[in-house]
Design an enzyme around this catalytic site. Sequence first.
Site, PDB file in Angstrom:
ATOM      1  N   GLU A   1     -69.594  75.840  21.683  1.00 57.79           N
ATOM      2  CA  GLU A   1     -68.987  76.772  20.721  1.00 57.79           C
ATOM      3  C   GLU A   1     -69.714  78.111  20.705  1.00 57.79           C
ATOM      4  OE1 GLU A   1     -66.282  75.868  18.253  1.00 57.79           O
ATOM      5  OE2 GLU A   1     -65.875  74.248  19.668  1.00 57.79           O
TER       6      GLU A   1
ATOM      7  N   HIS B   1     -70.087  74.551  12.266  1.00 65.91           N
ATOM      8  CA  HIS B   1     -70.983  75.272  13.192  1.00 65.91           C
ATOM      9  C   HIS B   1     -72.314  75.458  12.478  1.00 65.91           C
ATOM     10  CE1 HIS B   1     -67.260  77.356  15.108  1.00 65.91           C
ATOM     11  NE2 HIS B   1     -67.701  76.453  15.948  1.00 65.91           N
TER      12      HIS B   1
ATOM     13  N   CYS C   1     -69.386  84.988  11.767  1.00 66.58           N
ATOM     14  CA  CYS C   1     -68.402  84.504  12.745  1.00 66.58           C
ATOM     15  C   CYS C   1     -67.748  85.659  13.469  1.00 66.58           C
ATOM     16  CB  CYS C   1     -67.280  83.736  12.046  1.00 66.58           C
ATOM     17  SG  CYS C   1     -67.801  82.306  11.143  1.00 66.58           S
TER      18      CYS C   1
END
Length: 448
Positions: free
Chosen positions: A174, A250, A371
């Site tokens: 990721e 995450h 993000c």
Amino acid sequence: MKSFEVNFDGLVGPTHNYGGLSFGNVASQSNSQQASNPKEAALQGLEKMKALMDMGFVQGVLAPQERPDVAALRSLGFAGTDAQVIERAAKEAMPLLVASCSASSMWVANAATVSPSADTADGRVHFTAANLNCKYHRSIEHPTTSRVLGAMFADQQHFSHHAALPAVAQFGDEGAANHTRFCRDYGEAGVEFFVFGRSAFDSRYPAPQKYPARQTLEASQAVARLHGLSEEGVVFAQQNPAVIDQGVFHNDVIAVGNGELLFHHQDAFLNTEQMLAELHGKLAARGANFQSISVPRDQVTVEDAVRSYLFNSQLLSRADGSMLLIVPQECRANSRVWQYLQGLTAAGGPIREVKVFDLKQSMQNGGGPACLRLRVALNETELAAVNPGVIMTPGLYDTLTAWVNKHYRDALRESDLADPQLLLECRTALDELTQILKLGAVYPFQIN
Ligand code: SUG
């Protein structure tokens, strides 16, 4: 030579919508099917970029992707003209159309993992595009991500690009959302901190029970090898599986690091003491004085962290050596988090100021300030080699704001995604964008 951390923010794409696509991401699931406002989303992101630029930080912009992804739908068997492909998908498999329309590439912390030249064996900045293969709608991002990064960082003397890892769950990657770099100065060798959720091949590592662990140890190790990082320059740590099961999909939802500081929740990791000692030791060997701030669970719960996105903040170094924390407004709305932050800045520690931003459109899909940005540490020579079209300036901000106002809708619902006109609008907008950002042809509709 001077070095910088450049934040490249993802520009929100014209199809930003709430598809409920990310199992394990609480915001994505709870806002599913709400009407979105792509124009507002893009303008909120641009405001943040401008604010950082105005504060003196070097700020860049990363282009969104072509959506709906007609090629992805074709590969799943929908045929005919582009309009027929969309129409058939809408009729026969709406969830696939929704996935092919997601503007999720805006969360560029997931675009790639980046290692600065001071850390790598060949002295170049290395990029590995993330395969994002835990979620179908994100797994289709990496080919275009690679082309866009290639167009931004084209100079092979300074930049090295690696394709995404094999697209299987065992190498689930990721990108920078699970990667942090610590250093004394951005231009000096640092320690890269890889956080994984599970091991694909070693059953001794515990795994979450309810939600998926998107990043594997084996993926993180492969990225470290590809980038030519040394044993002394890496630390691998496991995320606490219990927090993944509470919605921490995450690591950047529960921890953020910069320079010599790690700011994290008490429950973020497994074997925290051992991990902190390893970071401390490896950074001391590099002449850096590693520090950590652990936020106690009795002041801020994991649930508070997930709802407010306290740790999905940007921790920025200012010229005077102090740090600034960029947080979403949801932190101010949560009294425990806000009280904690007041105490933190008053305590005289490294974090001296908190600035609040309204990023609600992105937040409702689980994407906070951190993000939305991909960090790339660059020295002056490398910065000069970056495509100048993607570096934010007052002029570029004005141009992009006008571009958003011209092309974006201010409401999007699921039924709108079936409108073939939306595809034409997106392509027209993106064609113009590639000229504004001087990217050349990067989108499937420009290449095929
Ligand atoms: O992968 N949300 C993204 C949010 C990514 C946040 N990134 C970081 N933490 N670095 C994800 O879950 C939701 C899309 C939707 O439901 O429409 C989504 O993909």
